[in-house]
Scaffold this motif. Structure first.
Motif, PDB file in Angstrom:
ATOM      1  N   ASN A 115       0.936  -1.263  -0.093  1.00 49.78           N
ATOM      2  CA  ASN A 115       0.172   0.004  -0.169  1.00 49.78           C
ATOM      3  C   ASN A 115       0.788   1.250   0.043  1.00 49.78           C
ATOM      4  N   THR A 116       2.045   1.250   0.614  1.00 52.42           N
ATOM      5  CA  THR A 116       2.977   2.338   0.892  1.00 52.42           C
ATOM      6  C   THR A 116       3.391   2.544  -0.720  1.00 52.42           C
ATOM      7  N   MET A 117       3.945   1.527  -1.570  1.00 54.32           N
ATOM      8  CA  MET A 117       4.534   1.596  -2.645  1.00 54.32           C
ATOM      9  C   MET A 117       3.336   2.133  -3.643  1.00 54.32           C
ATOM     10  N   LEU A 118       2.001   1.829  -3.541  1.00 51.76           N
ATOM     11  CA  LEU A 118       1.019   2.272  -4.309  1.00 51.76           C
ATOM     12  C   LEU A 118       0.738   3.821  -4.206  1.00 51.76           C
ATOM     13  N   LYS A 119       0.820   4.171  -2.957  1.00 54.37           N
ATOM     14  CA  LYS A 119       0.730   5.543  -2.300  1.00 54.37           C
ATOM     15  C   LYS A 119       1.844   6.493  -3.089  1.00 54.37           C
ATOM     16  N   ILE A 120       2.931   5.806  -3.407  1.00 52.76           N
ATOM     17  CA  ILE A 120       3.939   6.629  -4.039  1.00 52.76           C
ATOM     18  C   ILE A 120       4.004   6.520  -5.719  1.00 52.76           C
ATOM     19  N   LEU A 121       3.387   5.309  -5.977  1.00 52.22           N
ATOM     20  CA  LEU A 121       3.358   4.979  -7.510  1.00 52.22           C
ATOM     21  C   LEU A 121       2.437   5.882  -8.368  1.00 52.22           C
ATOM     22  N   ASN A 122       1.183   5.850  -7.404  1.00 55.46           N
ATOM     23  CA  ASN A 122      -0.019   6.444  -8.246  1.00 55.46           C
ATOM     24  C   ASN A 122       0.349   7.731  -8.689  1.00 55.46           C
ATOM     25  N   PRO A 123       0.740   8.824  -7.692  1.00 63.04           N
ATOM     26  CA  PRO A 123       0.934  10.041  -8.078  1.00 63.04           C
ATOM     27  C   PRO A 123       2.036  10.209  -9.254  1.00 63.04           C
ATOM     28  N   ILE A 124       2.959   9.446  -9.003  1.00 67.63           N
ATOM     29  CA  ILE A 124       4.155   9.432 -10.323  1.00 67.63           C
ATOM     30  C   ILE A 124       3.515   8.923 -11.483  1.00 67.63           C
ATOM     31  N   LEU A 125       2.605   7.918 -11.421  1.00 70.39           N
ATOM     32  CA  LEU A 125       1.746   7.520 -12.730  1.00 70.39           C
ATOM     33  C   LEU A 125       1.010   8.779 -13.269  1.00 70.39           C
ATOM     34  N   ALA A 126       0.461   9.422 -12.240  1.00 72.91           N
ATOM     35  CA  ALA A 126      -0.472  10.603 -12.859  1.00 72.91           C
ATOM     36  C   ALA A 126       0.483  11.690 -13.579  1.00 72.91           C
ATOM     37  N   VAL A 127       1.660  11.841 -13.112  1.00 67.33           N
ATOM     38  CA  VAL A 127       2.469  12.882 -13.591  1.00 67.33           C
ATOM     39  C   VAL A 127       2.994  12.485 -14.866  1.00 67.33           C
ATOM     40  N   PHE A 128       3.356  11.343 -14.837  1.00 70.83           N
ATOM     41  CA  PHE A 128       3.981  10.832 -16.216  1.00 70.83           C
ATOM     42  C   PHE A 128       2.819  10.609 -17.188  1.00 70.83           C
ATOM     43  N   PHE A 129       1.632  10.233 -16.956  1.00 75.84           N
ATOM     44  CA  PHE A 129       0.353  10.224 -17.899  1.00 75.84           C
ATOM     45  C   PHE A 129       0.211  11.904 -18.298  1.00 75.84           C
ATOM     46  N   LEU A 130       0.137  12.755 -17.643  1.00 73.01           N
ATOM     47  CA  LEU A 130      -0.114  14.199 -17.908  1.00 73.01           C
ATOM     48  C   LEU A 130       0.902  14.579 -18.870  1.00 73.01           C
ATOM     49  N   ASN A 131       2.180  14.449 -18.337  1.00 74.47           N
ATOM     50  CA  ASN A 131       3.261  14.551 -19.458  1.00 74.47           C
ATOM     51  C   ASN A 131       3.085  14.076 -20.823  1.00 74.47           C
ATOM     52  N   GLN A 132       2.420  12.787 -20.901  1.00 71.29           N
ATOM     53  CA  GLN A 132       2.335  12.362 -22.160  1.00 71.29           C
ATOM     54  C   GLN A 132       1.000  12.955 -22.934  1.00 71.29           C
ATOM     55  N   ILE A 152       8.205   5.238 -22.328  1.00 71.12           N
ATOM     56  CA  ILE A 152       8.728   3.882 -21.921  1.00 71.12           C
ATOM     57  C   ILE A 152       8.674   3.923 -20.347  1.00 71.12           C
ATOM     58  N   ILE A 153       9.234   5.017 -19.662  1.00 68.40           N
ATOM     59  CA  ILE A 153       9.067   4.993 -18.300  1.00 68.40           C
ATOM     60  C   ILE A 153       7.537   4.837 -17.753  1.00 68.40           C
ATOM     61  N   LEU A 154       6.767   5.344 -18.460  1.00 69.35           N
ATOM     62  CA  LEU A 154       5.321   5.259 -18.013  1.00 69.35           C
ATOM     63  C   LEU A 154       4.754   3.652 -18.473  1.00 69.35           C
ATOM     64  N   PHE A 155       5.282   3.057 -19.300  1.00 69.98           N
ATOM     65  CA  PHE A 155       4.760   1.709 -19.683  1.00 69.98           C
ATOM     66  C   PHE A 155       5.436   0.767 -18.390  1.00 69.98           C
ATOM     67  N   CYS A 156       6.641   1.368 -17.881  1.00 73.60           N
ATOM     68  CA  CYS A 156       7.345   0.362 -16.917  1.00 73.60           C
ATOM     69  C   CYS A 156       6.440   0.596 -15.571  1.00 73.60           C
ATOM     70  N   LEU A 157       6.223   1.804 -15.511  1.00 75.13           N
ATOM     71  CA  LEU A 157       5.209   2.124 -14.183  1.00 75.13           C
ATOM     72  C   LEU A 157       3.862   1.364 -14.089  1.00 75.13           C
ATOM     73  N   ILE A 158       3.230   1.510 -15.344  1.00 77.62           N
ATOM     74  CA  ILE A 158       1.890   0.791 -15.604  1.00 77.62           C
ATOM     75  C   ILE A 158       2.281  -0.900 -15.232  1.00 77.62           C
ATOM     76  N   ALA A 159       3.326  -1.362 -15.719  1.00 79.95           N
ATOM     77  CA  ALA A 159       3.539  -2.854 -15.502  1.00 79.95           C
ATOM     78  C   ALA A 159       3.714  -2.960 -14.051  1.00 79.95           C
ATOM     79  N   LEU A 160       4.495  -2.143 -13.428  1.00 76.08           N
ATOM     80  CA  LEU A 160       4.739  -2.315 -12.026  1.00 76.08           C
ATOM     81  C   LEU A 160       3.408  -2.074 -11.003  1.00 76.08           C
TER      82      LEU A 160
END
Length: 69
Positions: free
Chosen positions: A4-21, A45-53
């Protein structure tokens, strides 16, 4: 680190990379070619890896929701 801690960190990072795209695609004519490659292609490419994680971390929920009997 807990899942859950990892997801709390990962989800905002995913949002930033998605908005960047989205932003880099909308304003692609405003960027030089090398800048576009960094902002869109490399970040994609980084976004794809984050989505896989993200999928790996949520796989138990995916199994319970979609593959249950």
């Amino acid at each position: 680190m807990k899942k859950n801690t990892m997801l709390k960190i990962l989800n905002p990072i995913l949002a930033v990379f998605f908005l960047n795209q989205v932003i880099s695609a909308l304003f692609r004519d405003s960027f030089s070619r090398p800048a576009f490659d960094i902002f869109h292609k490399t970040a994609g490419i980084i976004l794809f890896c984050l989505i896989a994680l993200h999928i790996i971390l949520n796989f138990n929920w995916i199994k319970a929701s979609y593959f249950s009997k």
